[in-house]
Design a protein around this motif. Structure first.
Motif, PDB file in Angstrom:
ATOM      1  N   PRO A 143       4.399  13.028 -10.380  1.00 41.89           N
ATOM      2  CA  PRO A 143       4.325  14.479 -11.148  1.00 41.89           C
ATOM      3  C   PRO A 143       3.337  14.887 -10.789  1.00 41.89           C
ATOM      4  CG  PRO A 143       5.527  12.837 -12.481  1.00 41.89           C
ATOM      5  CD  PRO A 143       5.295  11.775 -11.576  1.00 41.89           C
ATOM      6  N   ALA A 144       3.116  16.439 -10.504  1.00 43.99           N
ATOM      7  CA  ALA A 144       2.210  17.169 -10.626  1.00 43.99           C
ATOM      8  C   ALA A 144       1.080  16.964 -11.080  1.00 43.99           C
ATOM      9  CB  ALA A 144       2.001  17.990 -10.444  1.00 43.99           C
ATOM     10  N   GLY A 145      -0.049  16.835 -10.806  1.00 45.23           N
ATOM     11  CA  GLY A 145      -1.237  15.861 -11.869  1.00 45.23           C
ATOM     12  C   GLY A 145      -1.975  14.748 -12.098  1.00 45.23           C
ATOM     13  N   THR A 146      -1.374  14.063 -11.808  1.00 46.96           N
ATOM     14  CA  THR A 146      -1.160  12.914 -11.938  1.00 46.96           C
ATOM     15  C   THR A 146      -2.062  12.352 -11.099  1.00 46.96           C
ATOM     16  OG1 THR A 146       1.737  12.407 -13.084  1.00 46.96           O
ATOM     17  CG2 THR A 146       0.162  10.468 -12.290  1.00 46.96           C
ATOM     18  N   VAL A 147      -2.590  11.662 -10.184  1.00 42.37           N
ATOM     19  CA  VAL A 147      -3.241  11.359  -9.563  1.00 42.37           C
ATOM     20  C   VAL A 147      -4.292  12.237 -10.015  1.00 42.37           C
ATOM     21  CG1 VAL A 147      -4.297  10.956  -6.732  1.00 42.37           C
ATOM     22  CG2 VAL A 147      -1.674  11.114  -6.833  1.00 42.37           C
ATOM     23  N   ALA A 197       0.810  -1.442   0.312  1.00 35.36           N
ATOM     24  CA  ALA A 197       0.188   0.213   0.208  1.00 35.36           C
ATOM     25  C   ALA A 197       0.613   1.490  -0.226  1.00 35.36           C
ATOM     26  CB  ALA A 197      -0.888  -0.093   1.725  1.00 35.36           C
ATOM     27  N   PRO A 198       0.495   2.275  -1.456  1.00 35.02           N
ATOM     28  CA  PRO A 198       1.599   3.530  -1.344  1.00 35.02           C
ATOM     29  C   PRO A 198       0.572   4.405  -0.282  1.00 35.02           C
ATOM     30  CG  PRO A 198       1.193   2.883  -3.298  1.00 35.02           C
ATOM     31  CD  PRO A 198      -0.104   1.748  -2.636  1.00 35.02           C
ATOM     32  N   THR A 199       1.484   5.341   0.669  1.00 39.62           N
ATOM     33  CA  THR A 199       0.764   5.520   1.000  1.00 39.62           C
ATOM     34  C   THR A 199       0.474   7.014   0.891  1.00 39.62           C
ATOM     35  OG1 THR A 199       3.344   7.058   2.117  1.00 39.62           O
ATOM     36  CG2 THR A 199       2.385   4.988   3.635  1.00 39.62           C
ATOM     37  N   ASN A 200       0.117   8.198   1.807  1.00 40.59           N
ATOM     38  CA  ASN A 200      -0.477   9.223   0.833  1.00 40.59           C
ATOM     39  C   ASN A 200       0.821  10.114   0.013  1.00 40.59           C
ATOM     40  OD1 ASN A 200      -2.945   9.180   1.298  1.00 40.59           O
ATOM     41  ND2 ASN A 200      -2.994  10.459   2.936  1.00 40.59           N
ATOM     42  N   ASP A 201       2.194   9.833   0.936  1.00 40.64           N
ATOM     43  CA  ASP A 201       3.485  10.879   0.564  1.00 40.64           C
ATOM     44  C   ASP A 201       3.596  10.234  -0.334  1.00 40.64           C
ATOM     45  OD1 ASP A 201       3.668  12.160   2.619  1.00 40.64           O
ATOM     46  OD2 ASP A 201       4.605  11.570   4.237  1.00 40.64           O
ATOM     47  N   ALA A 202       3.747   8.620  -1.032  1.00 41.28           N
ATOM     48  CA  ALA A 202       4.083   8.113  -2.063  1.00 41.28           C
ATOM     49  C   ALA A 202       3.105   8.342  -3.222  1.00 41.28           C
ATOM     50  CB  ALA A 202       4.233   6.640  -2.053  1.00 41.28           C
ATOM     51  N   VAL A 257       4.595   4.642  -5.144  1.00 39.65           N
ATOM     52  CA  VAL A 257       3.837   4.165  -5.914  1.00 39.65           C
ATOM     53  C   VAL A 257       4.453   3.457  -7.020  1.00 39.65           C
ATOM     54  CG1 VAL A 257       2.108   3.977  -7.571  1.00 39.65           C
ATOM     55  CG2 VAL A 257       2.134   5.509  -5.864  1.00 39.65           C
ATOM     56  N   VAL A 258       4.539   1.963  -6.703  1.00 37.31           N
ATOM     57  CA  VAL A 258       4.860   1.540  -7.934  1.00 37.31           C
ATOM     58  C   VAL A 258       4.466   1.511  -9.425  1.00 37.31           C
ATOM     59  CG1 VAL A 258       6.390   0.007  -6.567  1.00 37.31           C
ATOM     60  CG2 VAL A 258       4.237  -1.455  -7.268  1.00 37.31           C
ATOM     61  N   LEU A 259       4.797   1.284 -10.579  1.00 36.00           N
ATOM     62  CA  LEU A 259       4.246   1.364 -11.502  1.00 36.00           C
ATOM     63  C   LEU A 259       4.768  -0.113 -12.554  1.00 36.00           C
ATOM     64  CD1 LEU A 259       4.898   5.151 -12.660  1.00 36.00           C
ATOM     65  CD2 LEU A 259       2.532   3.877 -11.569  1.00 36.00           C
TER      66      LEU A 259
END
Length: 179
Positions: A93-97, A83-88, A175-177
């Motif tokens: 990059p900006a706007g990705t989420v 589980a990626p944390t909020n910090d992860a 976050v792993v991609l």
């Protein structure tokens, strides 16, 4: 690892575990002073309920909801979730989420989230070794164990063995991609 290091690591796991609101702990670390962290306790919350109760996983919860994976991760399992944390998520990059949460990007978001899930067994910290771990996405995760800790692809595992009724959660710092 010295006794003091093991004790600190164990207490850190208990704190993370308690913050997530789970009620069982499979950690092999010593946590004698942490009453909510008992290996004999049975987890009552599933992975989703555990994540919803954790402030540091609110972005992950929003992503799981947007991808329509809530029912999947509430099912019997067992699952292992990195589980990626909020910090992860904030490292992206900006706007990705924001982009990934849009309905038109649901398939891409789902693929990314399922890359964080191993279905078929709950992999506990004591069982981790350098290995390739299949994911619900179909692509394997590269798990590496070293004297510096455990990594999942390029993410560092920062808390382990948060036991849920249908699996186990390990927190990661990135976050792993999938490829």
């Amino acid at each position: 690892m010295s006794f003091l290091s093991r004790k600190i690591a164990g207490l850190s796991l208990c704190v993370a575990f308690t913050l997530l609101g789970a009620t069982g702990c499979a950690s092999t670390s010593s946590c004698d002073s942490c009453t909510s962290c008992s290996s004999s306790a049975k987890a009552e919350k599933d992975i989703i309920e555990t994540a919803v109760g954790a402030e540091n996983l609110s972005t992950l919860v929003a992503a799981i909801k947007a991808a329509g994976l809530v029912e999947t991760l509430q099912s019997e399992g067992p699952f292992t979730v990195f589980a990626p944390t909020n910090d992860a998520f904030a490292k992206l990059p900006a706007g990705t989420v924001e982009s990934l949460l849009k309905p038109e990007n649901k398939d891409k978001l789902t693929a990314i989230l399922l890359y964080h899930v191993h279905a078929g067994s709950g992999v506990l910290a004591k069982d981790v070794k350098t290995m390739s771990l299949p994911t619900a996405n179909g692509q394997p995760l590269d798990i590496k164990v070293s004297d510096k800790g455990v990594t999942v692809d390029n993410a560092k595992v920062i808390a382990t063995d948060i036991v849920a009724s249908n699996g186990v959660v390990h927190l990661i710092d990135t976050v792993v991609l999938p490829e």
